[in-house]
Design a protein around this motif. Structure first.
Motif, PDB file in Angstrom:
ATOM      1  N   ASN A  12       0.809  -1.204   0.000  1.00  0.00           N
ATOM      2  CA  ASN A  12       0.000   0.000   0.000  1.00  0.00           C
ATOM      3  C   ASN A  12       0.844   1.256   0.000  1.00  0.00           C
ATOM      4  N   HIS A  90      -9.513  -2.476   1.434  1.00  0.00           N
ATOM      5  CA  HIS A  90      -8.488  -1.484   1.124  1.00  0.00           C
ATOM      6  C   HIS A  90      -8.619  -1.097  -0.341  1.00  0.00           C
ATOM      7  N   ASN A 115     -10.497   1.060   5.589  1.00  0.00           N
ATOM      8  CA  ASN A 115      -9.488   1.662   6.456  1.00  0.00           C
ATOM      9  C   ASN A 115      -9.311   3.118   6.058  1.00  0.00           C
ATOM     10  N   SER A 118      -5.520   3.731   4.222  1.00  0.00           N
ATOM     11  CA  SER A 118      -4.833   2.913   3.220  1.00  0.00           C
ATOM     12  C   SER A 118      -5.205   3.182   1.771  1.00  0.00           C
ATOM     13  N   THR A 119      -6.186   4.038   1.513  1.00  0.00           N
ATOM     14  CA  THR A 119      -6.609   4.286   0.133  1.00  0.00           C
ATOM     15  C   THR A 119      -5.509   4.959  -0.675  1.00  0.00           C
TER      16      THR A 119
END
Length: 480
Positions: A12, A90, A115, A118-119
């Motif tokens: 990520n 995510h 979350n 986390s994008t």
């Protein structure tokens, strides 16, 4: 790349800081954005980042051969035609490959982030430009988080019939706010241990689970590849990209010795770090000891360690008292699913100063000048098993699955693994008729009983004869 990276590179922490460098501070909820086709059914940070996000998705496609193979084999059959999938995971380049695969197989998708940190904003932009209804951006508030989930679910003229959840929040929201929707939902696919324990299994035990659910977290291809092998790769890469830290001689405490923790510890040990482990489960704790790690309580080493990594899926694993006692320069990051493992909210106080250093990296500075380095979530995901579980539940004959929690069928696990093997130019040995008869197996599998876990994990992950239920059979998979 080494062979394992060819399986799934799913980190990520993007190397590019482009995501944040040019964004204004306006909330996406206050913006009116449309893609090039005039569609505005999405809410993201900046649609102008779509081209950059598309390049990241194309790179991810090269590193996700199993999902791409499934797309190629099954898109002619459209096994998800008519499926309306609402997802909460995510939002990364790897998730984008999953969503575009589901679309190629016939599904309609609406998606939110599981979350708040986390994008990948550029990936969300690419999905929105591609016509997907995505509601997510990095740095959402808690109110934003639930608002995005609600926008996915509560839309006029669109009723989901499948749920893909990571952490259980989406399932929880629908159960709480829109319980009547479950009348048309065929099944839930849950891909995190947090979600399985918090909601799916809890609802099942209470007799409140109104649809069948597939627990893909405990599938071997999820546990070993996503949780163990991928995290073994991504922890070093994620920390290097964000902090440029050297690992040799560093003292690191890893909270949790499940599959994620095992992968992290193995990578750090190989780089010469001194690794401590915290655990609540005596079996996982014994495994850590037998693997050569010192088992400690967090407060015993918190003053001396250079890096703290959480891998538990729990809440308040690292609290303000721990953060106050850390030494100057300590790096704190989360590898688990949940952003609740580190009590970040306790650091939002007047006496502490926050300094954004680069994308996904903050320095939190105490009055005496001490600072800790706080990273946004470093995590990995592989999604082939999710696609197969959706296909299975969506196409299963009525009555095959009851209102209960099921493990991913062993045959599906083997199918996911077989999709990866061509990447390695691997040649699988086939049983002769005589050998198959001697072992009492079908030549085409499954080759192991459902309770066989390949590498023994903690007791809670050993399926019992009844909970979670072993599949009663499964539909023909595309390409089999």
């Amino acid at each position: 790349h080494p062979p394992l990276v060819m399986l799934h590179v799913s980190i990520n922490v993007s190397a590019a800081s482009y995501t944040d460098s040019s964004d204004d501070e306006t909330s996406p909820r206050d913006k009116q954005q449309k893609n090039s086709k005039g569609n505005g059914d999405f809410c993201i940070k900046n649609i102008k980042q779509a081209d950059f996000g598309r390049r990241e998705i194309e790179i991810a496609e090269q590193e996700m051969p199993a999902l791409m193979a499934l797309r190629k084999r099954a898109q002619g059959e459209k096994p998800l035609a008519g499926a309306k999938v609402v997802g909460c995971t995510h939002i990364t380049a790897q998730t984008a490959v999953l969503m575009e695969t589901l679309s190629a197989l016939g599904a309609q998708c609406r998606w939110a982030a599981c979350n708040i940190y986390s994008t990948q904003n550029e990936v969300a932009a690419a999905l929105a430009e591609g016509g997907f209804s995505v509601f997510a951006w990095k740095g959402e508030s808690e109110d934003d988080f639930w608002w995005c989930i609600d926008r996915c679910v509560n839309v006029e003229g669109w009723q989901p019939n499948m749920i893909l959840d990571d952490g259980g929040d989406l399932t929880h929201w629908i159960y709480k706010k829109y319980p009547n929707m479950f009348k048309k939902i065929k099944g839930i696919v849950e891909e995190s241990v947090t979600g399985v324990h918090r909601h799916t299994s809890t609802l099942s035990k209470a007799g409140k689970l109104s649809v069948p659910a597939m627990n893909v977290n405990d599938s071997v291809t999820k546990q070993k590849f996503d949780n163990l092998y991928c995290c073994r790769e991504s922890i070093l890469d994620g920390l290097k990209r964000t902090t440029d830290v050297m690992f040799g001689g560093k003292q690191v405490v890893v909270c949790g010795y499940g599959e994620v923790g095992k992968g992290c510890c193995a990578a750090l040990k190989a780089m010469g770090s001194i690794v401590y482990v915290t655990e609540i489960d005596p079996i996982c704790a014994l495994q850590a000891c037998m693997d050569g790690f010192r088992l400690v309580k967090l407060n015993e080493v918190i003053r001396q360690v250079d890096i703290v990594i959480t891998c538990t899926g729990n809440k308040n694993v690292v609290v303000r008292e721990n953060l106050d006692r850390m030494k100057n320069g300590c790096i704190v990051c989360n590898m688990g699913h949940s952003n609740t493992e580190i009590d970040v909210a306790s650091l939002r106080t007047p006496e502490l100063t926050w300094e954004r250093v680069r994308s996904q990296v903050d320095h939190v500075i105490w009055p005496d000048g001490k600072r800790i380095v706080l990273l946004a979530e470093v995590h990995t995901h592989t999604h082939t098993h999710c696609a197969l579980a959706l296909i299975e539940l969506y196409n299963a004959p009525e009555g095959r699955y009851k209102q209960d929690v099921y493990l991913l069928p062993k045959k599906m696990d083997e199918y996911v693994a077989s999709l990866h093997l061509p990447t390695f130019d691997a040649h699988l040995t086939e049983l002769s008729d005589e050998q198959a008869k001697y072992l009492g197996l079908n030549k085409n599998g499954p080759f192991k009983p459902n309770y066989y876990r390949y590498v023994k994990n903690k007791v809670g992950h050993q399926p019992s004869p009844s909970k979670p239920r072993v599949h009663p059979g499964f539909s023909r998979q595309p390409g089999l």
